[in-house]
Design a protein around this motif. Structure first.
Motif, PDB file in Angstrom:
ATOM      1  N   TRP A  85       8.042 -14.310  -1.066  1.00  0.00           N
ATOM      2  CA  TRP A  85       6.986 -15.264  -0.747  1.00  0.00           C
ATOM      3  C   TRP A  85       5.799 -15.090  -1.693  1.00  0.00           C
ATOM      4  N   PRO A  86       5.517 -16.078  -2.548  1.00  0.00           N
ATOM      5  CA  PRO A  86       4.329 -15.997  -3.414  1.00  0.00           C
ATOM      6  C   PRO A  86       3.060 -16.139  -2.575  1.00  0.00           C
ATOM      7  N   LEU A  87       2.151 -15.182  -2.703  1.00  0.00           N
ATOM      8  CA  LEU A  87       0.949 -15.159  -1.864  1.00  0.00           C
ATOM      9  C   LEU A  87      -0.275 -14.744  -2.667  1.00  0.00           C
ATOM     10  N   ARG A  88      -1.410 -14.949  -2.064  1.00  0.00           N
ATOM     11  CA  ARG A  88      -2.672 -14.464  -2.624  1.00  0.00           C
ATOM     12  C   ARG A  88      -2.834 -13.014  -2.180  1.00  0.00           C
ATOM     13  N   MET A  89      -2.896 -12.089  -3.162  1.00  0.00           N
ATOM     14  CA  MET A  89      -2.943 -10.665  -2.798  1.00  0.00           C
ATOM     15  C   MET A  89      -3.662  -9.858  -3.864  1.00  0.00           C
ATOM     16  N   PRO A  90      -4.151  -8.679  -3.497  1.00  0.00           N
ATOM     17  CA  PRO A  90      -4.784  -7.793  -4.487  1.00  0.00           C
ATOM     18  C   PRO A  90      -3.713  -7.121  -5.351  1.00  0.00           C
ATOM     19  N   THR A  91      -4.062  -6.898  -6.603  1.00  0.00           N
ATOM     20  CA  THR A  91      -3.126  -6.253  -7.522  1.00  0.00           C
ATOM     21  C   THR A  91      -3.887  -5.607  -8.673  1.00  0.00           C
ATOM     22  N   ARG A  92      -3.277  -4.613  -9.275  1.00  0.00           N
ATOM     23  CA  ARG A  92      -3.824  -4.006 -10.487  1.00  0.00           C
ATOM     24  C   ARG A  92      -3.048  -4.457 -11.714  1.00  0.00           C
ATOM     25  N   ALA A  93      -2.065  -5.333 -11.544  1.00  0.00           N
ATOM     26  CA  ALA A  93      -1.316  -5.861 -12.680  1.00  0.00           C
ATOM     27  C   ALA A  93      -2.207  -6.801 -13.486  1.00  0.00           C
ATOM     28  N   PRO A  94      -2.260  -6.655 -14.801  1.00  0.00           N
ATOM     29  CA  PRO A  94      -3.115  -7.531 -15.611  1.00  0.00           C
ATOM     30  C   PRO A  94      -2.526  -8.922 -15.758  1.00  0.00           C
ATOM     31  N   ILE A  95      -3.376  -9.887 -16.089  1.00  0.00           N
ATOM     32  CA  ILE A  95      -2.929 -11.247 -16.376  1.00  0.00           C
ATOM     33  C   ILE A  95      -2.170 -11.226 -17.694  1.00  0.00           C
ATOM     34  N   PRO A  96      -1.080 -11.980 -17.804  1.00  0.00           N
ATOM     35  CA  PRO A  96      -0.349 -12.019 -19.080  1.00  0.00           C
ATOM     36  C   PRO A  96      -1.271 -12.364 -20.244  1.00  0.00           C
ATOM     37  N   GLY A  97      -1.219 -11.576 -21.295  1.00  0.00           N
ATOM     38  CA  GLY A  97      -2.069 -11.798 -22.460  1.00  0.00           C
ATOM     39  C   GLY A  97      -3.383 -11.051 -22.421  1.00  0.00           C
ATOM     40  N   ASP A  98      -3.687 -10.390 -21.298  1.00  0.00           N
ATOM     41  CA  ASP A  98      -4.942  -9.638 -21.194  1.00  0.00           C
ATOM     42  C   ASP A  98      -4.844  -8.374 -22.047  1.00  0.00           C
ATOM     43  N   SER A  99      -5.728  -8.250 -23.030  1.00  0.00           N
ATOM     44  CA  SER A  99      -5.718  -7.086 -23.920  1.00  0.00           C
ATOM     45  C   SER A  99      -6.937  -6.194 -23.734  1.00  0.00           C
ATOM     46  N   SER A 100      -7.631  -6.363 -22.596  1.00  0.00           N
ATOM     47  CA  SER A 100      -8.856  -5.583 -22.368  1.00  0.00           C
ATOM     48  C   SER A 100      -8.542  -4.118 -22.089  1.00  0.00           C
ATOM     49  N   GLY A 101      -7.361  -3.859 -21.508  1.00  0.00           N
ATOM     50  CA  GLY A 101      -7.008  -2.482 -21.174  1.00  0.00           C
ATOM     51  C   GLY A 101      -7.661  -1.964 -19.917  1.00  0.00           C
ATOM     52  N   GLU A 102      -8.380  -2.814 -19.188  1.00  0.00           N
ATOM     53  CA  GLU A 102      -9.058  -2.379 -17.969  1.00  0.00           C
ATOM     54  C   GLU A 102      -8.074  -2.229 -16.812  1.00  0.00           C
ATOM     55  N   ASP A 103      -8.224  -1.148 -16.066  1.00  0.00           N
ATOM     56  CA  ASP A 103      -7.387  -0.905 -14.885  1.00  0.00           C
ATOM     57  C   ASP A 103      -8.249  -1.128 -13.645  1.00  0.00           C
TER      58      ASP A 103
END
Length: 347
Positions: free
Chosen positions: A241-259
């Motif tokens: 089930w696709p849902l709105r949820m918290p995650t630490r996975a980065p957005i595709p293409g994000d190169s900031s390196g922030e965790d």
């Protein structure tokens, strides 16, 4: 006519220069010069041959001498090692100071031996490195006759030979064959009154209330394994089930390196990971997802022969209280928090 001939003959006999004798001596001189050049070339070739022979003999002597130096250095080291071994084998285990002194002396002698080898030139660098590694191994090998104190010193030396960086974070590592990957889900269904229920499995043999899960097959995607195992153990067709949820996975293409923790819309991500210690068998790593029943009728006969589960859809509050294990209860509570909060469903 005869007088001219007589005159020419008389000039030749008297040694005076004339045209005929000059041509004769010129021809003779050219022949002698050619012979001299040939003799000179032969002499040069003989000289160079002797020079090459002498160089080759000198090089052979030089190599032989260096080989003798290596053999002598290694023999000297082995002699010291033999003396050290005899002294250790005859020493009492309590004589730690004497054993340590012998070990230090041996290491110093080994270092000098390697220095000798390194001074013998680049031709013998490889041989010196090989002998050095072999000697270091012999020095640090845990011999059965060594005293406990010397054994500990050797172990420390072996570990310090190649110091490795350690993570600043406590880490538990499992290698291939020491862990099994499982996947499961918290299965929801929507009632006609638009309420949600959670499916629990009742193990009739042990009287336990559990969540559906199972081992991932070889080459199978973890998400696919979670949906498959949920269907097989409950019998209800479902999908993650696709849902709105918290995650630490980065957005595709994000190169900031922030965790950092962010909230994403329409995500199919694990909501929990459980690591169970299986003792001698290593660990079981379980990835938990949220699944939604498709509304189709339950399919019978999907469980394995050794499974005895009865699926029951319960109100979320009832399911949270009835589930048998505390860790599973925390997972169900997290799933309900996500589903009952603001969410974005994908088509």
């Amino acid at each position: 006519m005869s007088s001219n001939t007589t005159s020419s003959t008389n000039n030749t006999a008297s040694g005076e220069p004339n045209k005929t004798s000059g041509q004769f001596h010129s021809t003779k001189g050219n022949v002698v010069e050619g012979s001299g050049k040939q003799e000179h070339a032969a002499g040069e070739a003989e000289y160079k041959s002797a020079q090459a022979k002498g160089y080759a003999e000198g090089t052979t002597d030089r190599i032989g001498g260096k080989k003798d130096q290596i053999v002598g250095a290694v023999t000297d080291f082995r002699s010291v090692k033999f003396t050290r071994n005899n002294s250790i084998s005859n020493a009492d285990d309590s004589d730690d100071l004497s054993s340590k002194a012998t070990s230090v002396a041996t290491k110093e002698k080994h270092s000098k031996t390697l220095t000798k080898i390194s001074e013998m030139g680049p031709d013998f660098t490889t041989a010196g490195n090989i002998l050095g590694r072999a000697g270091a191994f012999r020095m640090t090998r845990p011999d059965s006759y060594a005293s406990p104190a010397l054994y500990n010193e050797r172990s420390s030396l072996r570990m310090n030979q190649k110091a490795m960086a350690a993570s600043k974070y406590p880490t538990t590592q499992y290698l291939a064959g020491d862990f099994v990957i499982s996947a499961g889900s918290i299965l929801f269904r929507e009632t006609k009154s638009h309420e949600f229920e959670i499916c629990l499995l009742h193990n009739t043999e042990k009287d336990e209330w559990l969540l559906p899960k199972g081992r991932k097959d070889r080459g199978e995607n973890i998400e696919v394994a979670a949906a498959r195992e949920t269907f097989e153990e409950t019998g209800y067709p479902c999908a993650l089930w696709p849902l709105r949820m918290p995650t630490r996975a980065p957005i595709p293409g994000d190169s900031s390196g922030e965790d950092v923790v962010t909230v994403g819309e329409g995500l199919v991500e694990p909501i929990a990971v459980s690591v169970r210690d299986l003792g001698a068998k290593g660990a079981k790593i379980i990835w938990w997802y949220i699944a939604l029943a498709t509304g189709e009728a339950r399919v019978l006969g999907t469980q394995a022969a050794y499974e005895a589960f009865e699926p029951h859809f319960l109100a979320p509050a009832v399911a949270i209280q009835r589930i048998s294990y505390q860790k599973d209860r925390e997972i169900v509570q997290k799933a309900w928090d996500i589903v009952s909060g603001p969410r974005a469903l994908s088509n």
